[in-house]
Design an enzyme around this catalytic site. Structure first.
Site, PDB file in Angstrom:
ATOM      1  N   CYS A 255      -2.762 -26.367  -4.203  1.00  3.31           N
ATOM      2  CA  CYS A 255      -3.412 -25.468  -5.464  1.00  3.31           C
ATOM      3  C   CYS A 255      -3.703 -27.314  -6.730  1.00  3.31           C
ATOM      4  O   CYS A 255      -2.486 -27.319  -7.141  1.00  3.31           O
ATOM      5  CB  CYS A 255      -2.573 -24.378  -6.592  1.00  3.31           C
ATOM      6  SG  CYS A 255      -4.172 -24.007  -7.694  1.00  3.31           S
TER       7      CYS A 255
ATOM      8  N   CYS B 265      -1.961 -25.756  -9.847  1.00  4.01           N
ATOM      9  CA  CYS B 265      -0.688 -25.584 -10.610  1.00  4.01           C
ATOM     10  C   CYS B 265       0.019 -26.606  -9.120  1.00  4.01           C
ATOM     11  O   CYS B 265       0.873 -26.368  -9.340  1.00  4.01           O
ATOM     12  CB  CYS B 265      -0.557 -23.993 -10.663  1.00  4.01           C
ATOM     13  SG  CYS B 265      -0.309 -23.351  -8.599  1.00  4.01           S
TER      14      CYS B 265
ATOM     15  N   CYS C 206      -3.961 -19.387  -4.427  1.00  6.33           N
ATOM     16  CA  CYS C 206      -2.787 -19.657  -4.315  1.00  6.33           C
ATOM     17  C   CYS C 206      -2.433 -18.532  -4.988  1.00  6.33           C
ATOM     18  O   CYS C 206      -2.030 -18.006  -5.580  1.00  6.33           O
ATOM     19  CB  CYS C 206      -2.878 -20.434  -5.551  1.00  6.33           C
ATOM     20  SG  CYS C 206      -1.451 -21.261  -6.492  1.00  6.33           S
TER      21      CYS C 206
ATOM     22  N   CYS D 297      -0.293 -18.978  -9.005  1.00  6.85           N
ATOM     23  CA  CYS D 297      -1.060 -19.234 -10.314  1.00  6.85           C
ATOM     24  C   CYS D 297      -2.380 -17.477 -10.018  1.00  6.85           C
ATOM     25  O   CYS D 297      -2.350 -17.782 -11.486  1.00  6.85           O
ATOM     26  CB  CYS D 297      -1.695 -20.080 -10.741  1.00  6.85           C
ATOM     27  SG  CYS D 297      -3.265 -20.898  -9.841  1.00  6.85           S
TER      28      CYS D 297
ATOM     29  N   ASP E  95      -8.267 -50.212   3.635  1.00  9.05           N
ATOM     30  CA  ASP E  95      -7.038 -49.788   4.355  1.00  9.05           C
ATOM     31  C   ASP E  95      -7.940 -48.959   5.475  1.00  9.05           C
ATOM     32  O   ASP E  95      -7.854 -48.032   5.097  1.00  9.05           O
ATOM     33  CB  ASP E  95      -6.666 -48.979   3.099  1.00  9.05           C
ATOM     34  CG  ASP E  95      -4.916 -48.149   3.664  1.00  9.05           C
ATOM     35  OD1 ASP E  95      -5.241 -48.395   4.708  1.00  9.05           O
ATOM     36  OD2 ASP E  95      -4.577 -47.701   2.499  1.00  9.05           O
TER      37      ASP E  95
END
Length: 412
Positions: free
Chosen positions: A201, A204, A217, A220, A338
């Site tokens: 999430c 949170c 979520c 929360c 990368d």
């Protein structure tokens, strides 16, 4: 319209003229379009130039990890139904390129601007947009892009309290988190194929639950908002529940999703979905993407895929096996140096395709394909790969600079 009351100071006019001269010199020297260097020079002469150029336009900003160049084109095409448009159609999406694009549109009503994710907050501050389209956020250019959660936070802070109508993808939790600070959001159910950057999430850090197409979520209560626009198969559903057919020359589900978001943006400016979608049909290719070109007596379709989410979408639209596939990967500055992202791509989706590998980082890609149990040939050049490919149209998938190399080689 901008032509009626000239917002440009003498200094700004000088900056525009100098920028255009430098851009023309760069083009004449064969160094590309010149838009970036021209914009840099113009901004050096007048640091407020972007804001000045934008002040008489209805500005629409488009940002995302994938699909922003195409969506910018689709929105620009749709809005031409309501007035002249200026746009950075070739994808120069940082402040210099944007400044350069806007300096060419003195009679425009709309400025449809693609913005690199990292620059969105700053460009929004300078251009006072009427509308901002947020499509998706996923990992990209691992060596220099901020982690996706940080980018979402940057968007959230930068757009907090913005007067713009934010048209945002309800299916991407990171985009929803970023857009939720804005007072005026139009949610679009545009879908999300790549979910690997949104399992925790953003609010949170709790674990996301993903039943079906929904998400929330469990800790929360942060959850998917109810969309007012949606992509449903080959149709866009508008806020009244009417279904409008999508007819595009661009392939794949991702482009239908881009069209759904574009229709929602066009509606903000009073262009009805039917008119917007009909106009989008005009777009055949975007900066060479999706073009089918003739090369050495063969048909090659050129496809751009810059990161794991993009590769996943691209695999979903190539012709079925045994269509030959050429893969080309570079790791130059514009790509990110990368290449570890290759390990995030599910190359087992290419099983059954004859695969040919080219590009600066062909050996990195070869190792990845070996582990994915794919049979492939490493080739020195596009020419060699095409000669060795079995008959039929060839799908060519490349990341950013590899794609530019390919276009130059095939004369596109």
């Amino acid at each position: 319209m901008a032509g009626n009351s000239d917002p440009l100071t003498p200094r700004a006019k000088l900056a525009v003229t100098a920028g255009k001269a430098v851009a023309a010199a760069s083009r004449a020297a064969g160094r590309g379009s010149g838009s970036v260097i021209g914009g840099r020079v113009a901004l050096k002469l007048d640091p407020d130039l972007l804001a000045r150029l934008a002040q008489n336009l209805d500005v629409i900003l488009v940002s995302a990890t994938n699909g922003k160049t195409t969506t910018t084109r689709l929105i620009a095409e749709a809005l031409r139904a309501a007035g002249p448009v200026v746009s950075n159609a070739l994808g120069a999406n940082m402040p210099a390129g944007i400044t350069s694009a806007l300096s060419g549109g003195s009679d425009a009503k709309f400025g449809v601007i693609e913005v690199d994710e990292k620059y969105l907050a700053g460009v929004a501050r300078d251009t006072d947009p009427k509308c901002i389209a947020l499509l998706n956020l996923s990992r990209d250019q691992l060596d220099r892009a901020a982690e996706t959660r940080m980018l979402a936070e940057n968007w959230r802070e930068g757009l907090a309290g913005s007067k713009a109508v934010v048209v945002a993808n309800a299916d991407d939790p990171l985009v929803v988190w970023a857009a939720s600070s804005s007072p005026n959001v139009v949610w679009v159910a545009a879908g999300q194929m790549w979910k690997d950057d949104a399992w925790s999430c953003p609010s949170c850090g709790g674990v996301m639950q993903r039943p079906g197409d929904d998400w929330y979520c469990g800790e929360c209560g942060f959850r998917r908002p109810t969309p007012s626009w949606a992509l449903s198969g080959d149709h866009v559903l508008d806020p009244h529940g009417s279904a409008w057919p999508i007819h595009l020359q661009l392939p794949g589900r991702a482009n239908k999703a881009n069209a759904a978001s574009s229709a929602a943006v066009a509606a903000v400016f009073g262009v009805p979905p039917q008119v917007a979608l009909e106009r989008m049909y005009q777009v055949q290719a975007v900066a060479g993407r999706y073009d089918v070109v003739q090369f050495q007596g063969r048909d090659l379709r050129l496809l751009l895929a810059k990161n794991p989410a993009g590769w996943l979408e691209t695999f979903s639209l190539i012709d079925p096996p045994p269509t030959p596939v050429i893969l080309s990967v570079n790791a130059r500055g514009a790509d990110g140096t990368d290449t570890s992202w290759l390990w995030d791509v599910d190359y087992t989706r290419l099983t059954g395709h004859p695969i040919f590998v080219i590009g600066d980082r062909k050996l990195d890609l070869a190792v990845r394909l070996e582990v994915a149990n794919q049979s492939f040939q490493v080739c020195e050049s596009l020419d060699q790969a095409v000669q060795q490919a079995p008959p039929g149209r060839i799908e060519v998938i490349a990341n950013y600079t590899a794609f530019q190399d390919l276009r130059r080689r095939v004369g596109n």
